[in-house]
Design a protein around this motif. Structure first.
Motif, PDB file in Angstrom:
ATOM      1  N   LYS A 105       0.852  -1.186   0.000  1.00 48.98           N
ATOM      2  CA  LYS A 105       0.000   0.000   0.000  1.00 48.98           C
ATOM      3  C   LYS A 105       0.889   1.237   0.000  1.00 48.98           C
ATOM      4  N   ASP A 106       0.316   2.364  -0.403  1.00 48.75           N
ATOM      5  CA  ASP A 106       1.052   3.622  -0.387  1.00 48.75           C
ATOM      6  C   ASP A 106       1.273   4.041   1.072  1.00 48.75           C
ATOM      7  N   ARG A 114      -0.434   7.096   2.587  1.00 50.02           N
ATOM      8  CA  ARG A 114      -1.893   7.104   2.719  1.00 50.02           C
ATOM      9  C   ARG A 114      -2.353   6.388   3.985  1.00 50.02           C
ATOM     10  N   ASN A 138      -9.422  10.777  -8.655  1.00 48.95           N
ATOM     11  CA  ASN A 138      -9.118   9.508  -7.998  1.00 48.95           C
ATOM     12  C   ASN A 138      -9.081   8.384  -9.023  1.00 48.95           C
ATOM     13  N   LEU A 139      -8.091   7.505  -8.885  1.00 49.48           N
ATOM     14  CA  LEU A 139      -7.962   6.341  -9.750  1.00 49.48           C
ATOM     15  C   LEU A 139      -8.288   5.085  -8.956  1.00 49.48           C
ATOM     16  N   GLU A 140      -9.287   4.357  -9.412  1.00 47.72           N
ATOM     17  CA  GLU A 140      -9.627   3.086  -8.787  1.00 47.72           C
ATOM     18  C   GLU A 140      -8.635   2.016  -9.236  1.00 47.72           C
ATOM     19  N   GLU A 141      -8.448   1.012  -8.399  1.00 45.68           N
ATOM     20  CA  GLU A 141      -7.547  -0.076  -8.751  1.00 45.68           C
ATOM     21  C   GLU A 141      -8.007  -0.751 -10.038  1.00 45.68           C
ATOM     22  N   GLN A 178       2.271   3.261 -10.846  1.00 38.29           N
ATOM     23  CA  GLN A 178       1.697   3.114  -9.512  1.00 38.29           C
ATOM     24  C   GLN A 178       1.198   4.456  -9.005  1.00 38.29           C
ATOM     25  N   SER A 186      -2.669   6.391  -7.015  1.00 36.93           N
ATOM     26  CA  SER A 186      -4.121   6.530  -7.101  1.00 36.93           C
ATOM     27  C   SER A 186      -4.554   7.962  -7.379  1.00 36.93           C
ATOM     28  N   ASP A 187      -3.600   8.867  -7.570  1.00 38.30           N
ATOM     29  CA  ASP A 187      -3.908  10.270  -7.842  1.00 38.30           C
ATOM     30  C   ASP A 187      -3.577  10.567  -9.302  1.00 38.30           C
TER      31      ASP A 187
END
Length: 316
Positions: A88-89, A92, A255-258, A304, A306-307
């Motif tokens: 995970k980041d 975050r 926001n970027l979803e997985e 990689q 999510s932003d």
């Protein structure tokens, strides 16, 4: 990791504590702690290289320091692999509540949780140090796109005032969109500081800018006498690096979803001006257009993350 910085960056040298100065009372005077964190993302070694430079010069020249400088490494596992994150980041998951549970003995169950446990333990140790007069911090980062150096800061007034001492543009309010970053954690703990983005991950100048920022913070906050270093050189290096010293506020985050397919349009840098209706990116095949005349912030040009990007507007 095949980058210009990696020619100098030796992951085998990694330790959680990069350095401390002074290590005894001989060159110390009462003053604040300055915690400088680096490598919170594993593809961002610039701050570690800069801190190694600073500690080497301090140890060699042995100046008096009011307080203490402590440098710490963030995501050691990711740094060893040259990737942004493992599970995970790390930037975050940093919250006071999670830190309390980890310190109380909870097992995180993922790599970045273990990394944060070590960082939170160091922070708690500094907070419990009876010699502490003030707790300042700077979190050292780089970006995937080319960018002039800038400061990102939480909206807390003390943080904004602290950041405005730097001759760099200041962006505030990102915590509204991405809570759980290490800067936000330290702010919620009552400490004062900012995040510095020094430039693109692979640009050797990012190391120079990070080093300059550390020296300027030490001098501007009364910890180090400016006669000890070439202060004007470091200050002007930062001042001349950016086309603006204006302040901005974050107003939007994509926001970027997985699993989503995201492609940022080429050519954007931090603070690039955009016009209403301009194509910014494609998300799952759909065009993402600017809602207004504004500026792009942190455009994503790596796999990689999510932003996708942020939008910023001028702020007082």
């Amino acid at each position: 990791m095949n980058t210009k910085n990696s020619e100098k960056f030796n992951a085998e040298r990694l330790t959680r504590v990069i350095g401390e100065y002074p290590t005894d009372g001989m060159y110390s005077r009462p003053g604040p702690f300055l915690l400088a964190s680096a490598g919170i993302h594993g593809n961002e070694p610039s701050g570690i290289l800069a801190l190694r430079r600073v500690f080497e010069k301090l140890i060699t020249n042995k100046p008096f320091l009011k307080g203490k400088l402590i440098g710490v490494t963030g995501n050691m596992a990711a740094l060893k692999q040259g990737v942004r994150l493992i599970d995970k980041d790390l930037n975050r998951v940093c919250t006071p509540e999670f830190a309390d549970r980890l310190i109380a003995g909870e097992i995180a169950g993922f790599q970045e949780g273990s990394e944060f446990h070590d960082l939170a333990t160091i922070v708690e140790s500094l907070e419990n140090n009876k010699k502490q007069e003030e707790f300042l911090f700077m979190d050292l980062h780089t970006t995937s796109s080319m960018t002039p150096p800038y400061i990102s800061v939480n909206r807390k007034k003390e943080n904004f005032d602290f950041a405005k001492k730097m001759p760099l543009p200041v962006v505030k309010g990102i915590e509204k969109f991405i809570p759980g970053h290490f800067d936000h954690f330290l702010t919620l703990k009552g400490h004062t500081g900012f995040t510095m983005e020094a430039g693109q991950h692979d640009d050797p100048k990012s190391v120079d800018f990070h080093e300059a920022a550390i020296w300027v913070v030490l001098v501007d906050n009364g910890m180090l006498d400016k006669s000890v270093i070439d202060y004007s050189y470091y200050y002007n290096l930062l001042k001349d690096s950016s086309p603006t010293q204006d302040n901005f506020e974050v107003t939007y985050r994509l926001n970027l979803e997985e699993g989503s397919e995201f492609v940022m349009e080429a050519g954007f840098e931090n603070f690039s001006e955009v016009k209403k209706g301009q194509l910014l990116a494609k998300l799952d095949g759909e065009n993402i257009l600017a809602d207004s005349d504004s500026r792009v912030f942190l455009p994503l040009y790596q796999k990689q993350g999510s932003d996708g990007f942020f939008i910023v507007m001028p702020a007082d």
